[in-house]
Design a protein around this motif. Sequence first.
Motif, PDB file in Angstrom:
ATOM      1  N   GLY A 231      -1.733   0.980   4.155  1.00  0.00           N
ATOM      2  CA  GLY A 231      -1.483   1.777   2.966  1.00  0.00           C
ATOM      3  C   GLY A 231      -0.199   2.571   3.068  1.00  0.00           C
ATOM      4  N   LEU A 232       0.160   3.010   4.279  1.00  0.00           N
ATOM      5  CA  LEU A 232       1.420   3.724   4.477  1.00  0.00           C
ATOM      6  C   LEU A 232       2.612   2.784   4.441  1.00  0.00           C
ATOM      7  N   MET A 233       2.415   1.543   4.870  1.00  0.00           N
ATOM      8  CA  MET A 233       3.515   0.582   4.954  1.00  0.00           C
ATOM      9  C   MET A 233       3.912   0.032   3.593  1.00  0.00           C
ATOM     10  N   GLU A 234       2.953  -0.145   2.708  1.00  0.00           N
ATOM     11  CA  GLU A 234       3.221  -0.846   1.452  1.00  0.00           C
ATOM     12  C   GLU A 234       4.338  -0.202   0.627  1.00  0.00           C
ATOM     13  N   PRO A 235       4.359   1.139   0.445  1.00  0.00           N
ATOM     14  CA  PRO A 235       5.444   1.719  -0.363  1.00  0.00           C
ATOM     15  C   PRO A 235       6.817   1.588   0.285  1.00  0.00           C
ATOM     16  N   VAL A 236       6.868   1.340   1.589  1.00  0.00           N
ATOM     17  CA  VAL A 236       8.143   1.270   2.302  1.00  0.00           C
ATOM     18  C   VAL A 236       8.822  -0.073   2.087  1.00  0.00           C
TER      19      VAL A 236
END
Length: 467
Positions: A5-10
């Motif tokens: 979930g933290l990686m997706e916006p990056v």
Amino acid sequence: AAALGLMEPVLPPRLADGLTMAVSPAGALFALGVTAATALLASLAPALRTSRTSALAMKGHAPQTLGGHGAARIRNGLAAVQIAFSMVLLVLAGLFAQSLANVARIDLGIDVDSLVSFDVSPRSNGYGPERTLAVYDQIEQALSAQPGVERVSSAAIPLLAGRGFGVTVSVDGFEDGARPVEASMNLVGTGFLETVSIGLREGRGFTNADLAGPPRVALVNERFVRAYGLQDGAIGRRILFGDDTPLEIVGVIADTAYSEVKSDVPPQIIAPRSLDTSSPLSLLSFLASSATFYVRTAIDPDALVAAIPRVVAGVDPTLPVSNVITLRRQAQENIFVDRLVTILSASFASLATLLAAIGLYGVLAYGIAQRTRELGLRLALGAEPRNLRAMVVRQVAGVTIVGIALGAVAAIALGRAAQALLYGLSGYEPVVIVAAATVLATVVFAAAYVPARRASSIAPMEALRYE
């Protein structure tokens, strides 16, 4: 799932669209199988030792049989390995976080806030040069009429998008025999400097008259001036393209980022946008048939992002609009690898530190349970509770020092190997190592608090009745 979930916006959309950022059933089954196999293998040695223990030994010497010095050393060694592994990951996470902070402080020479960009490609619709130029002008006029829009311009090469166009040129008065410098090129519309907030150091910018025909004038950046030794006066000098028509330098601009956030600013030449394929910049003129527009806004950039396709459709419904993005987001996507590595390393480091704390707690709790009778007798014979707590703390300190020392050595070696991914620092940063050791020691001693307190509060009579 939380780390994903933290990686997706990056991730940039071009990568995120091809990935499923969720825990798949196959991935979950694989993790379950590895976890179960690890648990079984870890329990194999204690199980074999227990099966070989005689009933007499189990009755009279249980603590020595199951918790003897050899087993205790093994448990402490495993705890030290966990701490060392956590130390490695914490140091690497600290290095990547510091590197990302250094990248965030880079002066791009461009005001990326309140700036939105998007691409249009009239040539894909079969438009000729004149109609393409007319569409560009109509798009700029339509966008300028939108509420909150302050400035609009365009460029052939998008900024901070990992793309570029390089040429090797010479300049009037450049020393004979000196090696020409490769410069990065761009073709832009009027008002480009003001739209993206690039400072003009001397001379002038482009006018509408400069866009009327083939390029005859150009702007260069300060890096170009230094590369060609033009500090005594660049205005009026001519940039030579072999046998082609030269460009006269009419202005010097500040050094700004070109295609990459982290790259050194290259020598740059900026010429007026032109679709005349007979110009000396015919190849770049061909690229100008696909333009990136920049819109400076006084309102929320995200609101403008949603409105841009509608505005362009009002000019030409058949013209596709792509890569609508704020320039701040574009700059972040340009360094998405740095951000992704930082998130992953921080996630792994946090998890490893938590596991090290749990592992050490388990080792201490088990050891104290095995020594219940001994500790109770010590208290009954007059030992102070604080002395027993100090005994546990000394054990923790020894394991922690060994683990941190081993981890620091491994972290320095891995940090040097990861040097290529770091910006503005080396793989050996004492401040990061000390900070990681402090964090890890704090977590470890916090995990040891409950077992240490339990060791000092055993009731002597309960200990005498133990087993």
